[in-house]
Scaffold this motif. Structure first.
Motif, PDB file in Angstrom:
ATOM      1  N   GLU A   1     -12.115  24.061  21.910  1.00  0.00           N
ATOM      2  CA  GLU A   1     -11.185  25.032  22.472  1.00  0.00           C
ATOM      3  C   GLU A   1     -11.357  26.386  21.787  1.00  0.00           C
ATOM      4  O   GLU A   1     -11.999  26.492  20.723  1.00  0.00           O
ATOM      5  CB  GLU A   1      -9.749  24.522  22.320  1.00  0.00           C
ATOM      6  N   ALA A   2     -10.750  27.396  22.386  1.00  0.00           N
ATOM      7  CA  ALA A   2     -10.810  28.734  21.803  1.00  0.00           C
ATOM      8  C   ALA A   2     -10.269  28.726  20.372  1.00  0.00           C
ATOM      9  O   ALA A   2     -10.791  29.426  19.495  1.00  0.00           O
ATOM     10  CB  ALA A   2     -10.009  29.711  22.671  1.00  0.00           C
ATOM     11  N   ASP A   3      -9.238  27.920  20.092  1.00  0.00           N
ATOM     12  CA  ASP A   3      -8.657  27.833  18.750  1.00  0.00           C
ATOM     13  C   ASP A   3      -9.724  27.465  17.721  1.00  0.00           C
ATOM     14  O   ASP A   3      -9.763  28.016  16.605  1.00  0.00           O
ATOM     15  CB  ASP A   3      -7.559  26.765  18.705  1.00  0.00           C
TER      16      ASP A   3
ATOM     17  N   ASP B   1     -11.071  29.658  26.399  1.00  0.00           N
ATOM     18  CA  ASP B   1     -11.489  28.264  26.548  1.00  0.00           C
ATOM     19  C   ASP B   1     -12.655  28.166  27.526  1.00  0.00           C
ATOM     20  O   ASP B   1     -12.663  28.822  28.568  1.00  0.00           O
ATOM     21  CB  ASP B   1     -10.329  27.408  27.066  1.00  0.00           C
TER      22      ASP B   1
ATOM     23  N   THR C   1     -13.165  18.595  26.096  1.00  0.00           N
ATOM     24  CA  THR C   1     -13.381  18.896  24.682  1.00  0.00           C
ATOM     25  C   THR C   1     -13.326  17.600  23.891  1.00  0.00           C
ATOM     26  O   THR C   1     -12.989  16.536  24.421  1.00  0.00           O
ATOM     27  CB  THR C   1     -12.302  19.861  24.155  1.00  0.00           C
TER      28      THR C   1
ATOM     29  N   ASP D   1      -7.092  35.777  20.807  1.00  0.00           N
ATOM     30  CA  ASP D   1      -6.897  34.504  21.507  1.00  0.00           C
ATOM     31  C   ASP D   1      -6.642  34.821  22.978  1.00  0.00           C
ATOM     32  O   ASP D   1      -5.504  34.926  23.422  1.00  0.00           O
ATOM     33  CB  ASP D   1      -5.716  33.764  20.874  1.00  0.00           C
TER      34      ASP D   1
ATOM     35  N   ARG E   1     -17.139  31.798  24.678  1.00  0.00           N
ATOM     36  CA  ARG E   1     -16.728  30.499  25.233  1.00  0.00           C
ATOM     37  C   ARG E   1     -17.703  29.464  24.672  1.00  0.00           C
ATOM     38  O   ARG E   1     -18.914  29.634  24.798  1.00  0.00           O
ATOM     39  CB  ARG E   1     -16.820  30.458  26.766  1.00  0.00           C
TER      40      ARG E   1
ATOM     41  N   LYS F   1      -3.181  17.047  27.039  1.00  0.00           N
ATOM     42  CA  LYS F   1      -2.851  18.092  28.025  1.00  0.00           C
ATOM     43  C   LYS F   1      -2.680  17.550  29.440  1.00  0.00           C
ATOM     44  O   LYS F   1      -2.707  18.319  30.405  1.00  0.00           O
ATOM     45  CB  LYS F   1      -3.910  19.208  28.031  1.00  0.00           C
TER      46      LYS F   1
ATOM     47  N   ASP G   1       0.840  20.375  25.201  1.00  0.00           N
ATOM     48  CA  ASP G   1      -0.484  19.769  25.057  1.00  0.00           C
ATOM     49  C   ASP G   1      -0.423  18.244  25.135  1.00  0.00           C
ATOM     50  O   ASP G   1      -1.462  17.577  25.045  1.00  0.00           O
ATOM     51  CB  ASP G   1      -1.102  20.183  23.717  1.00  0.00           C
TER      52      ASP G   1
ATOM     53  N   SER H   1      -7.042  33.231  25.900  1.00  0.00           N
ATOM     54  CA  SER H   1      -6.333  32.292  26.770  1.00  0.00           C
ATOM     55  C   SER H   1      -4.838  32.367  26.534  1.00  0.00           C
ATOM     56  O   SER H   1      -4.034  32.384  27.472  1.00  0.00           O
ATOM     57  CB  SER H   1      -6.841  30.865  26.522  1.00  0.00           C
TER      58      SER H   1
END
Length: 914
Positions: free
Chosen positions: A108-110, A58, A63, A9, A103, A73, A184, A11
């Motif tokens: 999101e990266a999650d 990210d 998003t 992860d 990316r 956020k 967030d 970010s």
């Protein structure tokens, strides 16, 4: 054998490394703390030899969560500049280490990590998610493990998740929905912490069960739950990690590439990662390495085309006899230019004693003349007065070009020892500042490394550090000579590198030659003049502040219901967050609840105590910084306080000051104005303050050429009222106070890149209404919008912006970096020309005023510069003359499309005059 996938992860780790580690920098002053943490984590990951791995970050832009909830956020602060500067180098290092970087737009990266984790687990691959983010606990299941490499913790089962959060992994999303997330901006149940949420889920199994039984939950928390029921499904959607993202490839495509060893060597050297470099070199012959790619090593390196004459070894002499002194004086007289430096026994130029002088006449040839080393057994030295008398001719000769590094200090020292330096022509600190205003450090050691590729002798090398550091007068003369002579030598070499670069650019040459260098003696005179302060008045203010601090303490005790130490963050945390159950909206770098000003402001509307603590701190800061400290800073010889001005203190060119910092005395509060009352005129004199009126807005009108804005300034009406009349379409005399306030917020906010969200928060209105205000503004002043768009385009094309006079600010991230970095650079592109032009204008005014006032030195003097204001001291019968001359010179310091206006006042103290 079972294969392994590690998903990093990126970010999360970038932020965690930034906040967990001290603010490290490399030799050039570039921030490296976050990079250091990331590099160590990635090196450790490589040692595990995973079959597959990816570094997930990210993507810029919106998003699907932003579409679900437009406030998602919205409260998150912008990325700190020190962290933003490390994002691009991070990606370069990650790529050089061989990790695929992922990316994916719109998520999101999650979500990318969640999708890959489940795909891999279903394919029988063991998955490790390397993160510190609690949200990922929802993914824990057979073959999916969470590892926090910073804390060493692991979660690989429901039992591990339950031990940490009190619920199963499949209940984590519901837990997060109930708690909400202030970072967030996910709405939850107010005052519902993790224990309460876990208790409800244990009793009612799921969020749906909690919602169905909301009527059975008693007390205030039950009321909060019932009021939040309508938004809990949204909170659950926002907290749920998406696991069905459409990806170009599956887990099996995430194969590590061979390391780019040459690129890593350059990067590790640049950022000072010594152990990583040693390990890299030790393994350089191993398999699994590859040559550097061009992209990977596209970073600045030490100069490779340096003139060989600037790389010669240094030959330094220690001058201990009259014969050698006379020989050096003759060489100085014959030289076209020379560098000089002083060594002293203290840092305060207004109090320090002269220990020695050094000179350099060409690269590699320098000398040190010790005159004040007094340690036991020190060699006999020439008499200080004799040395200064011998040097007086060359140092006071205006035709003899002299150069230094931060030479204003040396000018002060020599003036106090009877030498008035004239002909000070160049300063390497200012050369560096004009060339590269955006870099963090302009000190001699950093410049030598950057421009000459040389490591210099540091002060700590000869004098020690910390509690064991000795005065320079105690340093052995042999060591002192090498250090001091090298300083002069390096200064001369740097000048030979940087001055031609300045002269090659007409705009930079004008800024350096016409503004920065002529300002050096002006600032030296202002600092030497100093300002009188009324110590008795400050002591009275200290006593009053102490009484009010005590009252605030008593009020805080009353509100808390018990005594506690207002200065103890630990006790404040326990009281505010454990006992009073106030939300911890701001966290420390270690993830603990913060009690700083931002944190207290964030909860001040929920309880009276945070506001009382803020009041106490404000009073304490004024007392400790000004009312207690200023009397101690009165110079015994002059009876005045002498601040130090820094020309390279801000990238935009604005001056800063220190010891004391007079730029930060509050002007909008009664207490700040009271402190200014302690800055007084001596008997028979008055203080005169002259302040540019709304200078940055006037510069905006000049640069944009907007007819409406120019017309408003030309008419001489209140600009904020005129703007309000334009925006809201009503006559000037019908503009309300709130409309003027909104117009003022827009006028100033646009120059600092304020968004609709920021304006809404500033004015206490809805985001949509704020957006309407901005749209109305641009519809009435379209030239401003055109200017902003034009400036951004120019900045993207050239990588920099300029002031009206040619000062340049390089914008490193305007053409690259992520969306956040580019947005920050674009805000700077709009603001820097205005702030920088304002700085140039007041500097030009100071230079011309100094030229006039020097002829009247017995009757008046310039004593302070603060932001857009100049403060003078003058005889009573000279005040009118001074006002006329100063205002005339200030208003004519630049020719703009709109008039420059100066507000002025006269009084017995600074507050009266302002």
């Amino acid at each position: 054998m079972t294969k392994r996938l590690i998903l990093i992860d990126g970010s999360s780790y970038l932020y965690r490394a930034f906040h967990a580690l001290p603010p490290l920098t490399n030799a050039d002053g570039e921030p490296t703390g976050a990079l250091f943490g990331i590099v160590n984590m990635l090196r450790a990951t490589l040692k595990e030899a995973p079959d597959f791995a990816a570094f997930v970050v990210d993507a810029p832009g919106r998003t699907f969560r932003d579409d679900l909830y437009d406030q998602y956020k919205a409260n998150r602060p912008p990325m700190p500049d020190e962290l933003r500067a490390q994002v691009e180098p991070m990606c370069t290092i990650v790529e050089a280490l061989g990790f695929p970087i992922l990316r994916v737009a719109g998520v999101e990266a999650d979500d990318v990590i969640g999708t890959l984790a489940l795909q891999a687990a279903d394919a029988g691959i063991e998955v490790t998610i390397s993160t510190g983010d609690k949200d990922f606990a929802q993914l824990v299941r057979p073959r999916v493990t969470l590892v926090n490499t910073m804390s060493g913790s692991r979660m690989d089962s429901d039992d591990a998740v339950r031990d940490k959060f009190g619920v199963r992994a499949d209940q984590i999303v519901d837990l997060l929905a109930l708690m909400g997330d202030s970072i967030d901006n996910i709405p939850g149940v107010p005052k519902c912490g993790p224990k309460t949420a876990a208790k409800w889920l244990t009793e009612y199994e799921s969020l749906d069960g909690v919602i169905a039984n909301a009527g059975n939950i008693k007390g205030k928390i039950g009321e909060n739950l019932r009021e939040a029921l309508h938004q809990l499904p949204l909170s659950r959607d926002l907290a749920t990690i998406k696991t069905d993202v459409a990806l170009d490839g599956g887990p099996e495509t995430l194969i590590l590439r061979p390391r780019a060893v040459d690129a890593l060597r350059v990067l590790y050297t640049r950022y000072g990662f010594g152990q990583a470099l040693k390990d890299l070199d030790a393994a350089a012959g191993d398999a699994g390495t590859a040559p550097a790619t061009a992209a990977a090593i596209a970073i600045p390196a030490p100069p490779s085309t340096l003139d060989p004459a600037l790389s010669v070894p240094g030959e330094y002499e220690t001058v201990l006899t009259r014969e050698r002194l006379d020989a050096w004086v003759s060489q100085l007289q014959a030289a076209e230019e020379f560098a000089f430096d002083t060594e002293t026994d203290a840092l305060d130029a207004m109090r320090s004693g002269l220990v020695g002088l050094s000179f350099a006449i060409e690269p590699g040839r320098a000398a040190y003349i010790p005159v004040g080393h007094d340690y036991p057994g020190a060699p006999a030295q020439l008499d200080r007065a004799q040395v200064l008398d011998a040097l007086r001719g060359v140092l006071e000769d205006p035709a003899k070009r002299k150069l230094g590094q931060h030479g204003k200090y040396d000018i002060h020292v020599l003036r106090r020892h009877g030498i008035e330096v004239r002909g000070y022509a160049d300063d390497t600190l200012l050369e560096s500042f004009v060339l590269d205003a955006g870099i963090a450090r302009h000190d001699l050691d950093s410049l030598a490394k950057r421009h000459l590729g040389m490591d210099t002798i540091k002060f700590e090398d000869v004098a020690g550090k910390g509690a064991k550091q000795i005065s320079f007068s105690q340093v052995a003369i042999d060591d002192a000579s090498k250090y001091a002579a090298e300083d002069a030598d390096i200064t001369l070499r740097l000048h030979r590198v940087m001055k031609p670069r300045i002269e090659a650019d007409a705009g930079l040459a004008r800024v350096y030659t016409d503004i920065e260098m002529p300002l050096v003696p002006v600032l030296a005179r202002i600092e030497a003049n100093g300002v009188r302060v009324d110590a008795d008045e400050l002591r009275r203010q200290s006593a009053d502040l102490s009484k009010r601090m005590l009252a605030a303490q008593q009020k805080a005790t009353e509100l808390a219901g018990r005594t506690f130490n207002l200065d103890s963050p630990k006790q404040l945390c326990a009281l505010l967050f454990d006992e009073l159950k106030l939300p911890a909206l701001v966290k420390t770098p270690k993830g603990q609840p913060s009690t700083n000003e931002e944190a207290l402001e964030a909860i001040a509307d929920q309880h009276e105590l945070p506001r009382v603590i803020l009041e106490y701190r404000g009073l304490n800061k004024l007392r400790s910084t000004y009312t207690d400290k200023l009397p101690e800073m009165i110079n015994a010889d002059t009876g005045r306080v002498h601040t130090s001005y820094h020309q390279a203190g801000a990238a935009t060119g604005r001056l800063s000051s220190s010891d004391p910092n007079l730029q930060n005395i509050p002007i909008r509060t009664d207490d700040g104005r009271r402190i200014r009352r302690a800055f007084v005129a001596p008997p028979g004199r008055k203080l005169i303050a002259c302040d540019y009126s709304q200078i940055e807005l006037r510069i905006m009108a000049h640069l944009s050429g907007d007819p409406g804005l120019v017309r408003a300034f030309e008419s001489g009406v209140d600009i904020h009222r005129a703007t309000a009349a334009e925006v809201f379409g009503r006559p000037l005399d019908e503009v309300s106070g709130n409309e003027r306030r909104a117009a003022k917020a827009i006028n100033f906010g646009l120059m600092y890149g304020m968004s609709a969200f920021g304006l809404a928060r500033n004015l206490g209105i809805g985001r949509g209404e704020a957006q309407d205000y901005i749209a109305l503004y641009f519809s009435r002043y379209p030239g401003v919008r055109d200017f902003m768009d034009r400036t951004r385009e120019q900045a993207r094309a050239t990588g920099h912006v300029e002031t009206v006079f040619g000062r340049r600010l390089t914008l490193d991230f305007i053409q690259k970096g992520n969306a956040s970095q580019r947005a920050g650079a674009e805000r700077a592109a709009i603001n820097a020309p205005m702030q920088g032009t304002a700085a140039d204008i007041i500097k030009r005014a100071m230079i011309t005023i100094d030229g006039w006032i020097s002829a009247h030195a017995e009757r008046a003097k310039m004593i302070l510069q603060v932001h857009d204001e100049l403060v003078f001291e003058a005889d009573l019968d000279f005040v009118d003359t001074l006002l006329a001359e100063v205002v005339s010179r200030m208003t004519s310091a630049a020719e703009l499309r709109v008039p420059l206006v100066v507000d002025s006042g006269v009084g017995d103290n600074w507050d009266e005059a302002h």
